[in-house]
Design a protein around this motif. Structure first.
Motif, PDB file in Angstrom:
ATOM      1  N   ILE A  84       0.829  -1.201   0.000  1.00 37.49           N
ATOM      2  CA  ILE A  84       0.000   0.000   0.000  1.00 37.49           C
ATOM      3  C   ILE A  84       0.862   1.250   0.000  1.00 37.49           C
ATOM      4  O   ILE A  84       0.580   2.211  -0.698  1.00 37.49           O
ATOM      5  CB  ILE A  84      -0.973  -0.025   1.202  1.00 37.49           C
ATOM      6  CG1 ILE A  84      -2.025  -1.118   0.974  1.00 37.49           C
ATOM      7  CG2 ILE A  84      -1.631   1.334   1.412  1.00 37.49           C
ATOM      8  CD1 ILE A  84      -2.975  -1.324   2.123  1.00 37.49           C
ATOM      9  N   ASP A  85       1.922   1.258   0.761  1.00 36.96           N
ATOM     10  CA  ASP A  85       2.834   2.400   0.780  1.00 36.96           C
ATOM     11  C   ASP A  85       4.144   2.008   0.099  1.00 36.96           C
ATOM     12  O   ASP A  85       4.183   1.802  -1.087  1.00 36.96           O
ATOM     13  CB  ASP A  85       3.050   2.873   2.217  1.00 36.96           C
ATOM     14  CG  ASP A  85       1.800   3.535   2.785  1.00 36.96           C
ATOM     15  OD1 ASP A  85       1.157   4.300   2.057  1.00 36.96           O
ATOM     16  OD2 ASP A  85       1.473   3.285   3.953  1.00 36.96           O
ATOM     17  N   LEU A  86       5.205   1.850   0.875  1.00 42.78           N
ATOM     18  CA  LEU A  86       6.516   1.563   0.300  1.00 42.78           C
ATOM     19  C   LEU A  86       6.878   0.082   0.304  1.00 42.78           C
ATOM     20  O   LEU A  86       7.889  -0.305  -0.269  1.00 42.78           O
ATOM     21  CB  LEU A  86       7.591   2.363   1.065  1.00 42.78           C
ATOM     22  CG  LEU A  86       7.486   3.883   0.964  1.00 42.78           C
ATOM     23  CD1 LEU A  86       8.506   4.547   1.892  1.00 42.78           C
ATOM     24  CD2 LEU A  86       7.703   4.348  -0.474  1.00 42.78           C
ATOM     25  N   TYR A  87       6.053  -0.750   0.939  1.00 41.83           N
ATOM     26  CA  TYR A  87       6.429  -2.150   1.074  1.00 41.83           C
ATOM     27  C   TYR A  87       6.420  -2.891  -0.258  1.00 41.83           C
ATOM     28  O   TYR A  87       5.449  -2.826  -1.029  1.00 41.83           O
ATOM     29  CB  TYR A  87       5.474  -2.873   2.034  1.00 41.83           C
ATOM     30  CG  TYR A  87       5.599  -4.382   1.951  1.00 41.83           C
ATOM     31  CD1 TYR A  87       6.663  -5.047   2.561  1.00 41.83           C
ATOM     32  CD2 TYR A  87       4.677  -5.138   1.228  1.00 41.83           C
ATOM     33  CE1 TYR A  87       6.798  -6.423   2.465  1.00 41.83           C
ATOM     34  CE2 TYR A  87       4.799  -6.512   1.124  1.00 41.83           C
ATOM     35  CZ  TYR A  87       5.861  -7.154   1.741  1.00 41.83           C
ATOM     36  OH  TYR A  87       5.997  -8.517   1.638  1.00 41.83           O
ATOM     37  N   VAL A  88       7.523  -3.600  -0.511  1.00 43.30           N
ATOM     38  CA  VAL A  88       7.610  -4.598  -1.560  1.00 43.30           C
ATOM     39  C   VAL A  88       8.374  -5.783  -0.982  1.00 43.30           C
ATOM     40  O   VAL A  88       9.059  -5.667   0.020  1.00 43.30           O
ATOM     41  CB  VAL A  88       8.310  -4.094  -2.845  1.00 43.30           C
ATOM     42  CG1 VAL A  88       7.458  -3.057  -3.557  1.00 43.30           C
ATOM     43  CG2 VAL A  88       9.694  -3.543  -2.519  1.00 43.30           C
ATOM     44  N   LYS A  89       8.246  -6.921  -1.608  1.00 45.20           N
ATOM     45  CA  LYS A  89       8.953  -8.108  -1.151  1.00 45.20           C
ATOM     46  C   LYS A  89      10.459  -7.968  -1.403  1.00 45.20           C
ATOM     47  O   LYS A  89      10.882  -7.075  -2.149  1.00 45.20           O
ATOM     48  CB  LYS A  89       8.391  -9.343  -1.876  1.00 45.20           C
ATOM     49  CG  LYS A  89       6.940  -9.633  -1.526  1.00 45.20           C
ATOM     50  CD  LYS A  89       6.414 -10.872  -2.225  1.00 45.20           C
ATOM     51  CE  LYS A  89       6.189 -10.644  -3.693  1.00 45.20           C
ATOM     52  NZ  LYS A  89       5.618 -11.845  -4.383  1.00 45.20           N
ATOM     53  N   PRO A  90      11.289  -8.817  -0.804  1.00 43.71           N
ATOM     54  CA  PRO A  90      12.732  -8.697  -1.017  1.00 43.71           C
ATOM     55  C   PRO A  90      13.167  -8.685  -2.473  1.00 43.71           C
ATOM     56  O   PRO A  90      14.164  -8.041  -2.814  1.00 43.71           O
ATOM     57  CB  PRO A  90      13.281  -9.919  -0.269  1.00 43.71           C
ATOM     58  CG  PRO A  90      12.337 -10.077   0.873  1.00 43.71           C
ATOM     59  CD  PRO A  90      10.981  -9.794   0.274  1.00 43.71           C
TER      60      PRO A  90
END
Length: 273
Positions: free
Chosen positions: A217-223
């Motif tokens: 939703i914000d800055l999170y992405v998977k590794p």
């Protein structure tokens, strides 16, 4: 902020890339990131140690080394990835762990709130956390006991990491929706049936988040840089004025405990019937 599902997703992705590798060097250009010990001591102490395991406690990542535990909290914008040493370094990477296989564990943190600890006893950092909500030991009876005699509103209570570990703004809103509980209801007002519903809803939304590999939703992405999918499955979070999927009532947004809170006033009535 990455919550339990996002941190669990990160741990699962990094675990096979980290276990068995050793740290040969450390670089950092934002000193506040390293909480303890001092950077010079941190570097001399961690170099040469091998990663034995990678687990999670609440929103913390626990990298078990031969003699110490490396603990990382991603906070608002933290991201971890294992990449080849020759890969270009993103401008928001502030800590790099050089590994013994020509790869690096890089900690990118745009907002610089992330924190890193190196301790002999993890309890120094995570000892005050509440129970793990997906653990077998976290039963409806445990939740009932922890709710007793508490007069706080449910939403801010669920965000309290000493009450239960790992729940943040997204999953608190979602859990309260599935439990049919208004976020302003006080903890001591819940019936036994409502407590059972809340327990089931907490586990339901956290499992959904893990299965969908987090909410981008914000800055999170998977590794690996790809997005999670939980943002496409939320029932109320950031759906202000959009119709409730159950009853069609527009989703409301209020400020509660300083945090944006989303709910359906029809499915989650404030008045206790």
């Amino acid at each position: 902020m990455p919550e339990l599902p996002e941190v669990e997703t990160t741990a699962r992705a990094l675990r096979p890339l980290i276990i068995g590798r050793s740290v040969v060097d450390v670089w950092n250009n934002w000193p506040p990131t390293i909480v303890t010990p001092s950077f010079s001591h941190f570097k001399s102490r961690i170099c040469g140690q091998q990663f034995i395991d990678l687990t999670r406690r609440g929103k913390y990542l626990l990298f078990q080394l031969q003699y110490d535990t490396l603990i990382i909290h991603l906070k608002m914008s933290g991201h971890l990835a294992v990449v080849p040493r020759q890969a270009s370094v993103h401008k928001h990477v502030h800590t790099i762990f050089e590994l013994d296989n020509n790869c690096q564990l890089r900690f990118r943190d745009q907002r610089k709130f992330g924190r890193v600890y190196l301790v002999s006893d993890p309890e120094q950092v995570v000892g005050k956390l509440g129970p793990e909500p997906l653990a077998e030991a976290f039963t409806p009876e445990v939740l009932r006991t922890r709710l007793q005699n508490r007069k706080r509103a449910l939403k801010p209570l669920l965000l309290d990491q000493t009450f239960v570990a790992g729940i943040g703004n997204i999953y608190a809103d979602e859990a309260l929706f599935y439990a049919g509980l208004h976020p302003q209801r006080t903890a001591d007002s819940l019936t036994d049936t409502e407590i059972i519903r809340l327990h089931a809803a907490i586990q339901k939304v956290l499992q959904m988040g893990i299965e969908r590999e987090g909410a981008s939703i914000d800055l999170y992405v998977k590794p690996d840089g790809s997005k999670g999918d939980m943002q496409n499955a939320v029932a109320v979070f950031r759906r202000t004025d959009m119709p409730c999927y159950v009853c069609g009532t527009p989703i409301r947004r209020i400020r509660l405990g300083g945090r944006s809170t989303h709910f359906c006033a029809t499915c989650q009535p404030l008045a206790v019937k």
